[in-house]
Design an enzyme around this catalytic site. Structure first.
Site, PDB file in Angstrom:
ATOM      1  N   PRO A   2       6.573 -12.702  -2.178  1.00 27.75           N
ATOM      2  CG  PRO A   2       6.553 -14.597  -3.536  1.00 27.75           C
ATOM      3  CD  PRO A   2       5.669 -13.720  -2.698  1.00 27.75           C
ATOM      4  CD  GLU A   3       9.880  -7.740  -0.462  1.00 30.09           C
ATOM      5  OE1 GLU A   3      10.750  -6.872  -0.674  1.00 30.09           O
ATOM      6  OE2 GLU A   3       9.448  -7.998   0.677  1.00 30.09           O
ATOM      7  NE  ARG A 113      -4.468 -16.350   2.724  1.00 25.15           N
ATOM      8  CZ  ARG A 113      -3.917 -15.390   3.469  1.00 25.15           C
ATOM      9  NH1 ARG A 113      -2.738 -15.562   3.995  1.00 25.15           N
ATOM     10  NH2 ARG A 113      -4.566 -14.274   3.716  1.00 25.15           N
ATOM     11  NE  ARG A 152       6.099  10.506  -5.152  1.00 24.98           N
ATOM     12  CZ  ARG A 152       5.801   9.430  -5.898  1.00 24.98           C
ATOM     13  NH1 ARG A 152       6.270   9.309  -7.112  1.00 24.98           N
ATOM     14  NH2 ARG A 152       5.009   8.492  -5.413  1.00 24.98           N
TER      15      ARG A 152
END
Ligand code: ZN
Length: 275
Positions: A2-3, A113, A152
């Protein structure tokens, strides 16, 4: 996993069911999911704490108690839901935490899990302190995004899913945002031009907002707290669509592996050309 949109949907679903209730007691059968405090102190400490509200930070669910905050990360297969006591039975054998509420209901944390994580802390910052900004916050401006990208050298896909860079974006929404903005997942961040950064910023916010409106992507374990599916999976452009035509150009979507994660892209629309 899930995000941001999935976790936000869970929080919105649970908020009216939990706010104003009191947690009478807690039970658990899988101590490894409990990060802090240890089991006996957790059970003793949470009993009697009222629920003041719910919020989200990145992929973390914050159940604001008084005086502590119960923080839950769903990880791969975690599900949170509330059921009346009389509806509790052993059908869900993956429930490893349950919280008895004062209205004859239980908050249950099911996790097949067992990668999910539970924290009970006085100061949420001890858990959340290293997270990057919230991409949908009013305060998260294009200028701030540009500033964070400056210098970056990392490739876009791993950078977008780095929770210290940006909180809440994972595999699905990173792939979708890169497709929307027509950027290659392997492209180093410092090679983006001003226009690229602008497109990526708006694409990230767009896919996350749409994800919330559609109540998350039920591509595997994720379900809303009422047990039903979100609908993001019906509208995905690249994620999980290897071999199917790109909605923009018709070329088959490709799946590559970037930093150990399956990554989906259109090799035509997302070609990496240095200006
Ligand atoms: Zn394409």
């Amino acid at each position: 996993m899930p995000e941001l949109p999935e976790v936000e949907t869970v929080v919105r679903g649970l908020r009216p069911l939990l706010t104003g209730r009191t947690i009478l007691s807690a039970r658990y059968d899988w101590p490894a999911c409990l990060v802090t405090p240890d089991g006996p102190r957790f059970v003793a400490r949470i009993a009697g704490q009222p629920v003041r509200g719910l919020s989200r930070r990145g992929k973390y669910i914050l159940i604001v108690l008084d005086p502590d905050t119960l923080i839950i990360h769903l990880k791969m297969t975690g599900r949170l839901y509330v059921v009346p006591d009389e509806a509790v039975h052993d059908a869900d054998r993956w429930v490893h935490f349950s919280f008895q509420l004062d209205n004859g209901h239980q908050l249950r944390f099911s996790d097949a899990r067992k990668f999910g994580r539970v924290y009970l802390v006085e100061d949420p910052q001890t858990v959340l302190g290293s997270l990057g900004p919230e991409p949908l916050d009013e305060s998260f401006s294009l200028e701030e995004f540009r500033e964070r990208l400056r210098g970056r050298s990392g490739r876009l896909k791993p950078l977008l899913t780095d929770q210290t860079f940006l909180a809440g974006v994972g595999n699905i929404y990173a792939d979708e945002a890169l497709w929307v903005s027509q950027l290659h997942p392997l492209r180093p961040a410092h090679t983006l031009g001003d226009d690229d950064v602008t497109r990526l910023y708006h694409a990230i916010r767009h896919v996350l907002r749409e994800g919330i409106i559609r109540e998350g992507a039920s591509v595997n374990w994720y379900r809303k707290p009422d047990g039903t599916k979100g609908t993001v999976q019906e509208t995905l452009n690249v994620y999980g669509r290897a071999g199917q035509p790109c909605p923009r150009c018709g070329h088959p979507i490709e799946r590559i592996v970037v930093a150990g994660r399956g990554t989906h892209l259109c090799p035509v629309c997302q070609v990496w050309q240095l200006a």
